[in-house]
Enzyme design. Structure first.
Site, short mmCIF file in Angstrom:
data_model
loop_
_atom_site.label_atom_id
_atom_site.label_comp_id
_atom_site.label_asym_id
_atom_site.label_seq_id
_atom_site.Cartn_x
_atom_site.Cartn_y
_atom_site.Cartn_z
N ASP A 1 -10.93 -5.80 -3.53
CA ASP A 1 -9.91 -6.50 -4.32
C ASP A 1 -8.80 -7.04 -3.41
O ASP A 1 -8.29 -8.14 -3.63
CB ASP A 1 -9.28 -5.56 -5.35
CG ASP A 1 -10.27 -5.08 -6.39
OD1 ASP A 1 -11.25 -5.82 -6.65
OD2 ASP A 1 -10.08 -3.98 -6.93
N GLY B 1 -2.60 -1.46 -8.33
CA GLY B 1 -3.59 -2.24 -7.60
C GLY B 1 -5.03 -1.81 -7.88
O GLY B 1 -5.86 -2.64 -8.27
N ASP C 1 -4.07 -6.00 -8.47
CA ASP C 1 -4.36 -7.02 -7.46
C ASP C 1 -5.06 -8.21 -8.11
O ASP C 1 -4.76 -9.37 -7.80
CB ASP C 1 -5.26 -6.45 -6.35
CG ASP C 1 -4.59 -5.36 -5.54
OD1 ASP C 1 -3.35 -5.36 -5.44
OD2 ASP C 1 -5.32 -4.49 -5.01
N HIS D 1 0.85 -1.19 0.00
CA HIS D 1 0.00 0.00 0.00
C HIS D 1 0.89 1.25 0.00
O HIS D 1 2.09 1.17 0.30
CB HIS D 1 -0.90 0.00 1.23
CG HIS D 1 -2.05 -0.94 1.11
ND1 HIS D 1 -2.64 -1.54 2.21
CD2 HIS D 1 -2.75 -1.39 0.04
CE1 HIS D 1 -3.64 -2.30 1.80
NE2 HIS D 1 -3.71 -2.24 0.50
N ARG E 1 -7.81 -13.87 0.14
CA ARG E 1 -8.61 -15.09 0.13
C ARG E 1 -8.02 -16.11 -0.84
O ARG E 1 -7.91 -17.29 -0.53
CB ARG E 1 -10.06 -14.75 -0.24
CG ARG E 1 -11.00 -15.92 -0.17
CD ARG E 1 -12.49 -15.57 -0.36
NE ARG E 1 -12.78 -14.39 -1.14
CZ ARG E 1 -13.11 -13.19 -0.63
NH1 ARG E 1 -13.18 -13.01 0.67
NH2 ARG E 1 -13.37 -12.17 -1.42
N ASP F 1 -1.43 -1.41 4.84
CA ASP F 1 -1.50 -0.27 5.75
C ASP F 1 -2.88 -0.30 6.39
O ASP F 1 -3.84 0.16 5.79
CB ASP F 1 -1.27 1.03 4.99
CG ASP F 1 -1.38 2.25 5.87
OD1 ASP F 1 -1.50 2.09 7.11
OD2 ASP F 1 -1.35 3.37 5.34
N HIS G 1 -10.19 0.23 -2.94
CA HIS G 1 -10.29 -1.09 -3.59
C HIS G 1 -10.12 -2.21 -2.57
O HIS G 1 -9.60 -3.27 -2.87
CB HIS G 1 -9.28 -1.20 -4.73
CG HIS G 1 -7.85 -1.10 -4.29
ND1 HIS G 1 -7.30 0.06 -3.82
CD2 HIS G 1 -6.86 -2.02 -4.24
CE1 HIS G 1 -6.03 -0.16 -3.49
NE2 HIS G 1 -5.75 -1.41 -3.73
#
Length: 126
Positions: free
Chosen positions: A95, A60, A65, A12, A101, A85, A92
């Site tokens: 995402d 991202g 991502d 981030h 996951r 962060d 987002h």
């Protein structure tokens, strides 16, 4: 024929310098890996350690991502280091959660902070 192992590096905005420092510190071990990174993070890593094999994907929020998620789902990414962060809201965020996951579903090592990333790097051979 074996393929080169691949690590995904994402950070981030407030963690991009930490990621560049991480790449500098672990340069010797990362030299044996193909690196995929989201756009700006990949640029910062490449500036910090030009010798590394870094493939820059989209930013991202613009799909980077998701590109990395697709690489995880096809078995092309072996490890994920994602410096998040937690104190800054992300537009987002969905995402980001999807990417974490996928790393969990496909059972690849994942570090979300420097302490865990350093431990993962200790397990690698140069």
């Amino acid at each position: 024929m074996s393929r080169t192992r691949c690590i995904a590096l994402i950070a981030h905005d407030q963690k991009k310098e930490d990621m560049a420092d991480f790449a500098r510190h672990h340069q010797a071990k990362l030299m044996g890996w193909r690196i995929v990174a989201t756009g700006t993070t990949g640029g910062r890593i490449k500036d910090a350690v030009p010798e590394l094999d870094v493939t820059r994907l989209k930013s991202g929020p613009l799909g980077g991502d998701q590109q990395i998620g697709a690489l995880i789902s096809t078995g092309e990414v072996d490890m994920l280091v994602f410096f998040v962060d937690p104190l800054t809201p992300m537009p987002h965020d969905v995402d980001v959660k999807a990417l974490m996951r996928l790393a969990t579903v496909y059972d690849i090592p994942m570090a979300l902070n420097l302490a865990t990333a350093d431990i993962l790097m200790q397990t690698l051979t140069a």
